[in-house]
Design a protein around this motif. Sequence first.
Motif, short mmCIF file in Angstrom:
data_model
loop_
_atom_site.label_atom_id
_atom_site.label_comp_id
_atom_site.label_asym_id
_atom_site.label_seq_id
_atom_site.Cartn_x
_atom_site.Cartn_y
_atom_site.Cartn_z
N SER A 149 104.17 -20.09 15.67
CA SER A 149 103.20 -19.05 16.00
C SER A 149 101.85 -19.68 16.28
N TYR A 150 100.94 -18.88 16.83
CA TYR A 150 99.60 -19.36 17.18
C TYR A 150 98.96 -20.07 15.99
N PRO A 151 98.31 -21.23 16.19
CA PRO A 151 98.03 -21.92 17.44
C PRO A 151 99.09 -22.92 17.88
N PHE A 152 100.27 -22.86 17.32
CA PHE A 152 101.45 -23.58 17.78
C PHE A 152 101.43 -25.07 17.37
N THR A 153 102.60 -25.67 17.52
CA THR A 153 102.79 -27.06 17.16
C THR A 153 103.74 -27.70 18.14
N ASN A 154 103.74 -29.02 18.17
CA ASN A 154 104.69 -29.74 19.03
C ASN A 154 105.97 -30.12 18.30
N SER A 155 106.07 -29.76 17.03
CA SER A 155 107.25 -30.10 16.25
C SER A 155 108.34 -29.05 16.47
N PRO A 156 109.52 -29.45 16.88
CA PRO A 156 110.59 -28.49 17.18
C PRO A 156 110.86 -27.55 16.02
N GLY A 157 111.06 -26.29 16.38
CA GLY A 157 111.32 -25.25 15.41
C GLY A 157 111.60 -23.95 16.12
N SER A 158 111.18 -22.86 15.54
CA SER A 158 111.39 -21.55 16.14
C SER A 158 110.40 -21.29 17.27
N ASN A 159 110.69 -20.28 18.06
CA ASN A 159 109.79 -19.81 19.13
C ASN A 159 109.41 -20.92 20.11
N GLU A 308 98.49 -31.15 22.49
CA GLU A 308 98.61 -30.11 21.48
C GLU A 308 97.36 -29.25 21.51
N ARG A 309 97.47 -28.09 20.87
CA ARG A 309 96.32 -27.20 20.80
C ARG A 309 95.63 -27.36 19.46
N ASN A 310 94.38 -27.76 19.50
CA ASN A 310 93.54 -27.88 18.32
C ASN A 310 92.23 -27.19 18.65
N ASP A 311 92.07 -25.96 18.14
CA ASP A 311 90.89 -25.18 18.52
C ASP A 311 89.59 -25.76 18.00
N GLY A 312 89.65 -26.71 17.08
CA GLY A 312 88.44 -27.34 16.59
C GLY A 312 88.03 -28.56 17.39
N ALA A 313 88.83 -28.96 18.37
CA ALA A 313 88.55 -30.17 19.14
C ALA A 313 87.85 -29.82 20.45
N GLN A 314 86.81 -30.56 20.80
CA GLN A 314 86.11 -30.38 22.08
C GLN A 314 86.77 -31.28 23.12
N VAL A 315 87.90 -30.83 23.62
CA VAL A 315 88.66 -31.63 24.59
C VAL A 315 88.89 -30.79 25.84
N ASN A 316 87.80 -30.42 26.48
CA ASN A 316 87.82 -29.56 27.65
C ASN A 316 87.28 -30.29 28.87
N GLY A 317 87.67 -29.86 30.06
CA GLY A 317 87.22 -30.53 31.27
C GLY A 317 85.73 -30.38 31.51
N ILE A 318 85.22 -29.16 31.33
CA ILE A 318 83.79 -28.86 31.46
C ILE A 318 83.38 -28.12 30.21
N GLY A 319 82.20 -28.44 29.67
CA GLY A 319 81.78 -27.78 28.44
C GLY A 319 80.28 -27.77 28.27
N GLY A 320 79.87 -27.22 27.13
CA GLY A 320 78.44 -27.12 26.84
C GLY A 320 77.82 -25.93 27.51
N ALA A 321 76.54 -26.04 27.82
CA ALA A 321 75.79 -24.96 28.46
C ALA A 321 75.09 -25.50 29.69
N MET A 322 75.20 -24.78 30.81
CA MET A 322 74.60 -25.21 32.07
C MET A 322 74.01 -24.00 32.78
N SER A 323 72.71 -24.00 32.99
CA SER A 323 72.04 -22.94 33.73
C SER A 323 71.71 -23.40 35.14
N ASN A 324 71.66 -22.44 36.05
CA ASN A 324 71.31 -22.72 37.45
C ASN A 324 72.13 -23.89 37.99
N SER A 325 73.42 -23.84 37.77
CA SER A 325 74.31 -24.96 38.06
C SER A 325 75.55 -24.50 38.82
N THR A 326 76.25 -25.48 39.42
CA THR A 326 77.47 -25.19 40.16
C THR A 326 78.53 -26.24 39.83
#
Length: 781
Positions: A149-159, A308-326
């Motif tokens: 179940s959420y946030p899931f694991t890579n270890s084989p099991g149910s679902n 794997e999904r770790n909601d505490g990890a900052q492992v995103n392509g783009i992040g932070g805060a950006m104003s007046n940006s593209t």
Amino acid sequence: MSSSLRSRAGRRAGALVASTALVASGLTALGMVAANAAATGGSGASLPYIELQAENAATNGTVIGPSASGVSYGTLQDEASYRKAVTLSGSGQYVEFTTTAPTNSIDFRYSIPDTSGGSVYTAPISLYINGTRQSDFTLTNAYSWYYGSYPFTNSPGSNPHHFYDETHRLFSTTYPAGTKFRIQADTMGASSYTIDLADFEQVGAPLSQPAGSVSVTSKGADPTGAADSTSAFNAAISAAGAGGSVWIPQGTYNIPGHIAVNNVTVTGAGMWYSIVKGSAPGFYGNSAPNASQNVHLSDFAIFGDVQERNDGAQVNGIGGAMSNSTVSNLWIDHLKVGAWMDGPFDKLTFSGMRIRDTTADGVNFHGGVTNSTVTNSDIRNTGDDGLATWADANIGADAYDTFSNNTVQLQILANGIAIYGGHDNTVSGNRVVDSGLQQGGGIHVAQRFSSTPLGLTTVNNNTMIRDGSLDANWQFGVGSLWFDARDGAMGGPVNVSNFIIQQAPYEAIQAVSGSSVGTINLSNGTISGVGTYVLQAQTGGTANFTNVTATGWGAPTANYTCSSNFNIVDNGGNGSWVTARSCSGTWPTPVWPPYQAENNVTVTPTSLSFGSQATGTTSNAQTVTVSNNGTGSQSVSAAISGQYADTTNCGSSLAAGSSCSYNVTFSPTTAGTQSGTLAVTVGGATTNVSLSGSGVAPGPILNANPASLSFASTVVGSSTASQVVTVSNSGTTSATVSGVSVTGDFTQSNNCGSIAVGASCAVNVAFKPTVGGSRAGTLTV
């Protein structure tokens, strides 16, 4: 005008060849039940590739899906596009795609089984192009197969779920339309291979370095990817200075973590050429509330190694805060989130994005993000919402944000597009397909996740196809378009207009939980093919319906409304479905598939080539025929792009068993190759007819017809009967033919002198072999 002649004496054959450039886009049109012609929905992003489905390709494998009774979350077929795929389970089994347009690349979606312990492994699969074997692809289970179940694991099991990944390759040559790309299991490195789809794109040449920019290689960045280039990237940003420009040349650069950006432009040679790769690379603005300003990122790829999904990890392509940006034309793959943006900040635009195979969201505007946009982007196979605004009450309201003209597909968890709280936000022009495979649907508007009060929300011009599923916790379906007041009453209003919902596995529209979803105004909509109810209301609120038609639902009645606090207001133009209500204690088994048999609508041909045409003139018309082979009438419409125009006798509706046509002409205004598209929408499903031609300066333009000649086997020294090549002038002035010549074992005679505009002459070609074997030559006029 010159043409090649080829022959083979023995099986002696001769051919006159006139080269013709063809550009084509093929999509299978799905026949739906009758639809409201007034609703056009949304067409999504302008995608640069042709997407072909494995189940429609040549194969000796096994076509899987759709499931017998609705969406069975946790099956290969139900995580596949169109809920179908092809499994190759033995050596020599293959899927062979025949391209419908020129291409120099391939990207395909696949799944291989997991190991019993969840360990990572690789497996080769062969690629053949027109029968010639290329280097193998190496497939992996590293980025797929989640459990529990959420946030899931890579270890084989149910679902078990999230089975698919993608791989791609850029070729050094362009292959014409009609090329056969075969993916074949020669060496069984996996017990089976499942192929879902393949994308074929004609990738342009690499971009050039902008003047005045600082190249990362000038600061020591390694384009082979062997060395860590983080310090070189940072040095280039520092050297560029405030407002400066940084250049990422063609190559692969190892960036394990974050690159901080503020008041800088970072540009690459293109998403296929400049690749930033590492364990978790990302480009991050400053932390809010001190957002970075004037950041512009474009034309490169960010490929991570997040497994794997770790909601505490900052492992995103783009992040932070950006104003007046593209941020534009980036390909982001194998990260947790494509772009997780923490507010508050103002005015950030994403465009032309390609976000794939994430463990969580595609793009999320998280708290206090205002006047920001995601547009013309392609979001596929995300592990959570494809696009979302989350107006976190601890930060502030997302407001005046827009998700427009995006194609959002195959969200394994949650929704294609979601609005959680906030106000004055808009969802417009999007195409959401095969989304919400667990705990979600297509488009979702809600008071959830401790968000600020939901205010005015506009959802207009959107198309939702096969969105929604059976919720594993609730044990009832989730709607393609759904509203949830879980944390409190929704303020709103929510205005939904000009929408199309097709093939909804469960409900088309749903209101659920909390005290009230407030006022939802739905107008000018077409709903066709629903597994259970058109509307399932399980909470209070008011739904005002105006000109919303619905056909083909699987439940005994159109509506499930047990709550006495939910009001359905019929403002006219809806039909009788609005008044057909029930409150049954058991959920009906969905009708699957919730639509008529596929391929009962055809659009032919799927490409037109107009050859050379003088600028300022108009070609003769070519015809595209639309045929309705189903049992119900269909809405029909078309849009045309490029230097092309069309006339039609189709009207807005096409009766069962009838056909109509679009007559397309080419009127080039500029010289050079000109491409366009005739997008024919029947019952909400769109087939793209690719248009190609070349504008040339005014003057004579000679064309040869037919494109080829073949000759029967001929004894050496004998001559065949003549065959005729017609040479016509489609230009703006008369052509004076100064000579006609032929080389090789061919002869010719002609009546070509002066060819007026629109006129033609005849060249009679015969084959007279002097020796045995293959013969070749050229006819020149």
